[in-house]
Design an enzyme around this catalytic site. Structure first.
Site, mmCIF file in Angstrom:
data_model
loop_
_atom_site.group_PDB
_atom_site.id
_atom_site.type_symbol
_atom_site.label_atom_id
_atom_site.label_comp_id
_atom_site.label_asym_id
_atom_site.label_seq_id
_atom_site.Cartn_x
_atom_site.Cartn_y
_atom_site.Cartn_z
ATOM 1 N N GLU A 141 0.843 -1.215 0.000
ATOM 2 C CA GLU A 141 0.000 0.000 0.000
ATOM 3 C C GLU A 141 0.871 1.257 0.000
ATOM 4 O O GLU A 141 0.441 2.312 0.470
ATOM 5 C CB GLU A 141 -0.936 0.011 1.222
ATOM 6 C CG GLU A 141 -1.959 -1.113 1.268
ATOM 7 C CD GLU A 141 -3.051 -1.016 0.205
ATOM 8 O OE1 GLU A 141 -3.062 -0.047 -0.577
ATOM 9 O OE2 GLU A 141 -3.883 -1.948 0.166
ATOM 10 N N HIS A 148 -2.505 0.922 8.531
ATOM 11 C CA HIS A 148 -3.615 0.261 7.828
ATOM 12 C C HIS A 148 -3.762 -1.157 8.363
ATOM 13 O O HIS A 148 -2.766 -1.862 8.551
ATOM 14 C CB HIS A 148 -3.356 0.230 6.321
ATOM 15 C CG HIS A 148 -4.203 -0.790 5.619
ATOM 16 N ND1 HIS A 148 -5.581 -0.752 5.648
ATOM 17 C CD2 HIS A 148 -3.874 -1.891 4.891
ATOM 18 C CE1 HIS A 148 -6.052 -1.785 4.968
ATOM 19 N NE2 HIS A 148 -5.041 -2.497 4.506
ATOM 20 N N HIS A 193 -7.048 -4.582 9.079
ATOM 21 C CA HIS A 193 -8.320 -5.159 8.642
ATOM 22 C C HIS A 193 -9.205 -5.487 9.848
ATOM 23 O O HIS A 193 -9.404 -6.666 10.169
ATOM 24 C CB HIS A 193 -8.068 -6.447 7.842
ATOM 25 C CG HIS A 193 -7.264 -6.264 6.583
ATOM 26 N ND1 HIS A 193 -6.805 -7.324 5.828
ATOM 27 C CD2 HIS A 193 -6.848 -5.148 5.931
ATOM 28 C CE1 HIS A 193 -6.140 -6.867 4.771
ATOM 29 N NE2 HIS A 193 -6.145 -5.547 4.825
ATOM 30 N N HIS A 203 -12.717 -4.010 2.876
ATOM 31 C CA HIS A 203 -11.267 -4.249 2.944
ATOM 32 C C HIS A 203 -10.709 -3.971 4.339
ATOM 33 O O HIS A 203 -10.198 -4.879 4.989
ATOM 34 C CB HIS A 203 -10.573 -3.384 1.866
ATOM 35 C CG HIS A 203 -9.079 -3.466 1.878
ATOM 36 N ND1 HIS A 203 -8.298 -2.951 0.869
ATOM 37 C CD2 HIS A 203 -8.196 -3.973 2.778
ATOM 38 C CE1 HIS A 203 -7.016 -3.167 1.149
ATOM 39 N NE2 HIS A 203 -6.928 -3.784 2.299
HETATM 40 O O1 2HA Z 1 -0.418 -5.448 3.544
HETATM 41 O O2 2HA Z 1 -3.313 -5.137 3.861
HETATM 42 O O3 2HA Z 1 -4.054 -3.857 1.695
HETATM 43 C C1 2HA Z 1 -1.424 -6.147 2.903
HETATM 44 C C2 2HA Z 1 -2.643 -5.329 2.858
HETATM 45 C C3 2HA Z 1 -2.994 -4.729 1.584
HETATM 46 ZN ZN ZN Z 2 -5.254 -4.238 3.432
#
Ligand code: 2HA
Ligand code: ZN
Length: 273
Positions: free
Chosen positions: A121, A144, A146, A216
């Protein structure tokens, strides 16, 4: 892997690495970081003396230019790294980049993991760091990950009018209105790792400290990795409460407009701002 931790001003960067390790461990334990999910970057220009840095090992062209980032030092997690591994050995899971050639390339510095590639990313992370510098923001960290309940709520939001996601988050948990009086940014599904995702994300971050990427994950800004984690933790808690209500057959209730307004000014009252 080149590991020249000793030569890299470890006392200063050591604190940053410890915070990355702590946040990465929490993300793994919260089930937000399956396999190689998630990535972290920090602009460490102001805390490292570039004159004392080891020589660049190699240079890589960027697909687009980031002129405002020229000369900046970015610490980034290595693509493919597991957050559970980053938590155990952050130096092995991170690499140090210096943005070169007027923002058109980066050098990989011979510190930490110099043989890997930076996060998939990177497009989003670099464009965000450029925006933070251009706008005079003091925030230097981008995380970032999930968080599943937050992602689940983006599925529910697909069939709802604009603004529904923030209404649901505010309604579920009073804390959200306190820390996010302006809500979070909501970016529709866009190909992970793409320039298009980076551009939509930066637009949303101009007015929000966190964005949710539909189907995502989510991305937060912070002064450090732990701040960014806290922001995401608060939001995911709210999403979890919302889903728990629904799973129990209870329709989540809504705070009234005056209650929301009162919460929205809570922090201002506390800090006197
Ligand atoms: O690092 O999360 O969005 C892998 C991810 C891609
Ligand atoms: Zn991701």
């Amino acid at each position: 892997m080149v590991d020249e931790r000793e030569s890299c001003e470890i006392p200063v960067i050591g604190i940053v690495l410890e915070q990355i390790a702590e946040a990465a461990g929490y993300m793994w334990m919260q089930h937000w970081a399956e396999a190689n999910a998630g990535n972290i970057t920090l602009n460490v220009t102001s805390i490292l003396d570039s004159a004392k840095l080891p020589l660049a090992a190699r240079k890589v062209e960027l697909p687009r230019a980031y002129p405002s980032l020229a000369g900046q030092l970015i610490l980034a997690t290595v693509t493919g790294s597991r957050m559970r591994d980053v938590s155990l050995d952050p130096a092995a899971g991170c690499m140090l980049l210096r943005i070169e050639d007027g923002g058109k390339a980066f050098s990989v510095l011979a510190a930490f993991n110099a043989s890997g590639r930076p996060t998939s990313e990177l497009a989003s992370h670099l464009l965000i760091h450029e925006m933070l510098l251009e706008t005079g923001s003091k925030l230097r960290t981008v995380v970032h990950t999930h968080p599943p309940e937050l992602v689940a709520l983006t599925h529910a939001a697909e069939t709802q009018p604009e603004g529904w996601l923030n209404d649901a988050l505010w309604a579920a948990h009073a804390e959200v209105k306190i820390f996010f009086p302006g809500g979070v940014g909501h970016v529709p599904y866009i190909m992970p790792g793409s320039e298009a995702l980076a551009e939509a994300t930066v637009e949303a971050l101009r007015s929000h400290p966190v964005v949710v990427w539909a189907r995502h994950g989510a991305l937060a800004l912070g002064e450090n990795a732990l701040d960014a984690f806290d922001a995401l933790d608060t939001l995911n808690k709210a999403a979890d409460i919302w889903l728990t209500c629904r799973a129990a057959g209870v329709e989540p209730t809504h705070l009234s407009a005056p209650e929301l307004a009162e919460l929205g000014s809570y922090l201002k009252k506390l800090t006197g701002e």
